[in-house]
Structure formats: structure tokens, C-alpha cells
Scaffold this motif. Structure first.
Motif, mmCIF file in Angstrom:
data_model
loop_
_atom_site.group_PDB
_atom_site.id
_atom_site.type_symbol
_atom_site.label_atom_id
_atom_site.label_comp_id
_atom_site.label_asym_id
_atom_site.label_seq_id
_atom_site.Cartn_x
_atom_site.Cartn_y
_atom_site.Cartn_z
ATOM 1 N N GLN A 1 11.470 33.359 39.620
ATOM 2 C CA GLN A 1 12.589 34.266 39.329
ATOM 3 C C GLN A 1 12.629 35.469 40.275
ATOM 4 O O GLN A 1 13.494 36.339 40.133
ATOM 5 N N THR A 2 11.731 35.525 41.240
ATOM 6 C CA THR A 2 11.620 36.692 42.117
ATOM 7 C C THR A 2 12.925 37.002 42.841
ATOM 8 O O THR A 2 13.322 38.161 42.967
ATOM 9 N N PHE A 3 13.634 35.968 43.338
ATOM 10 C CA PHE A 3 14.846 36.187 44.134
ATOM 11 C C PHE A 3 16.116 35.797 43.381
ATOM 12 O O PHE A 3 17.176 35.644 43.991
ATOM 13 N N GLU A 4 16.014 35.626 42.084
ATOM 14 C CA GLU A 4 17.149 35.146 41.289
ATOM 15 C C GLU A 4 18.359 36.068 41.410
ATOM 16 O O GLU A 4 19.477 35.621 41.698
ATOM 17 N N ASP A 5 18.156 37.357 41.183
ATOM 18 C CA ASP A 5 19.273 38.311 41.257
ATOM 19 C C ASP A 5 19.793 38.444 42.684
ATOM 20 O O ASP A 5 21.003 38.576 42.904
ATOM 21 N N ALA A 6 18.898 38.408 43.647
ATOM 22 C CA ALA A 6 19.304 38.537 45.054
ATOM 23 C C ALA A 6 20.138 37.328 45.476
ATOM 24 O O ALA A 6 21.143 37.475 46.180
ATOM 25 N N GLN A 7 19.740 36.145 45.048
ATOM 26 C CA GLN A 7 20.492 34.942 45.408
ATOM 27 C C GLN A 7 21.903 34.992 44.819
ATOM 28 O O GLN A 7 22.884 34.649 45.492
ATOM 29 N N LEU A 8 22.000 35.434 43.576
ATOM 30 C CA LEU A 8 23.313 35.552 42.937
ATOM 31 C C LEU A 8 24.173 36.589 43.642
ATOM 32 O O LEU A 8 25.380 36.376 43.842
#
Length: 220
Positions: free
Chosen positions: A179-186
Motif C-alpha cells: 500500500q506504500t504507493f497506493e495514493d500516489a498511483q491514484l
């Protein structure tokens, strides 16, 4: 008087011999083949480097392998068949349909390259691959590679993220997980959808592809 002069002469000779011996010691230490009194770690300049040389080499090797794994799948466009006319038309219906199609991602990525924003697609693809890895060690290595390639302010491929998302990633990098890059990917996905996608739909690249397939279609 004779005995006193002899005694003074002996003292002078003794002092000169001691001085000469002191000057030759450093020279001998620096000669090739002589033992180093400080130890055998001649590759380093201080003790703090000596204790971490092998660790740095192992870390660099892990990062090199992880970087190869991530970039090898995204350095070139994805292998996929030529899109059909129906597929290309569907790209104009929504950004989701474009991104769900490998040929659509390829075409859109080539367009981003002309706008000097290909790193957005590369980051999104790297995250997609990252999210499928269940091995904890591999996840940590891949997370560091993605961070260095797309999040670090020192990277030439740094993607544009707001401060909230960037700070969250910095915290999560202490113990990276899926989940480390979840918000960044979105956030990057939304950026491409709102900013680049409308321009792509009006670009000559998309229109030419659509016209070419229309001319080749039996319907025409």
C-alpha cells in the motif's frame, strides 16, 4: 678536557642516530609489501566506511537487480496485437477503457513521450507490477527502486505529487508494503485522466490511428 670532549662527541652521535631512526620509520611503513599497522582494510578511509563496505555492495546489488526487474517490463512498450477499430473507438468513451487495453496504454504512452511526461505512465505501470508481488523482501527492494526512480526529488523522472501524499510515502518507506504507493498511483492516474487524456483524444496520433483502422475496416 680530552675526556669531556669525547663524552660530548658520543652524546651528539647518539642523538643523530636516534633522529635518523625516527625519520626512516614512516618511510618504511609506506613502502609496498610492508604490513599496515592499522589493519588490512586498505580500501577505506575511515573505520565507519570499513564496517559497511560489504553491506553497501550487497545493497547496491539488490537495488540493481530490483531496478532491472521493474524497468525491464516498462522500458519498452508492451507486447500486444494491433488494436481493432472497435477498441480504438472505445478509448474515446472513457480513460478507464483506454488504460485497460495494452494497445491503448502503448499509444497513450507514446503521446506522453512527446509531451515529456512519460514518467507518469512508467510510474503507474511500475506500481501495477509492484502490487502483484507478495514476497516481502522483493517488495522492500522494489519499493526503494520506485522511490528512487519516481518519488525522489533528485530523480530526473520525478512525478508530480502533493505534499500530503509525498509525506505519507516517506513515512511508509520505513517499512514498505503493497500500500506504500497506493495514493500516489491514484493521484497520477487522475492527473493523466484530467490533463493528458483530453489532449490525446484531440491529437493527430489518435485521429490518424482511428482513420487508418477505419479505412482498413470491411465496413468502409
Amino acid at each position: 678536557m680530552g675526556s669531556e670532549r669525547m663524552e660530548m662527541r658520543k652524546r651528539q652521535m647518539s642523538v643523530q642516530q636516534e633522529s635518523a631512526a625516527g625519520e626512516t620509520v614512516p618511510a618504511q611503513q609506506g613502502q609496498p609489501g610492508q604490513a599496515n599497522p592499522r589493519g588490512s582494510n586498505a580500501c577505506c578511509f575511515c573505520w565507519c566506511c570499513c564496517c559497511s563496505c560489504s553491506w553497501n555492495e550487497d545493497r547496491d546489488e539488490r537495488n540493481r537487480k530490483a531496478s532491472y526487474d521493474v524497468k525491464e517490463g516498462t522500458a519498452d512498450c508492451e507486447d500486444c496485437p494491433m488494436p481493432t477499430l472497435e477498441e480504438v473507438r472505445s478509448w474515446g468513451q472513457s480513460f478507464d477503457k483506454l488504460m485497460c487495453c495494452p494497445a491503448g496504454r502503448n499509444s497513450f504512452r507514446q503521446f506522453l513521450r512527446t509531451e515529456f511526461s512519460e514518467e507518469n505512465m512508467l510510474f503507474w505501470l511500475a506500481c501495477e507490477e509492484f502490487n502483484t508481488d507478495a514476497n516481502k523482501t522483493a517488495v522492500e527492494d522494489r519499493a526503494r527502486v520506485i522511490y528512487e526512480d519516481y518519488i525522489s526529488i533528485l530523480s530526473p523522472k520525478e512525478v508530480s505529487l502533493d505534499s500530503r501524499v509525498r509525506e505519507a510515502i516517506n513515512r511508509n518507506m520505513q517499512e514498505p508494503n503493497l500500500q506504500t504507493f497506493e495514493d500516489a498511483q491514484l493521484q497520477i492516474y487522475t492527473l493523466m485522466q484530467r490533463d493528458s487524456y483530453p489532449r490525446y483524444m484531440n491529437s493527430s496520433a489518435y485521429k490518424n490511428l482511428l482513420n487508418t483502422l477505419s479505412e482498413q475496416s470491411p465496413e468502409s
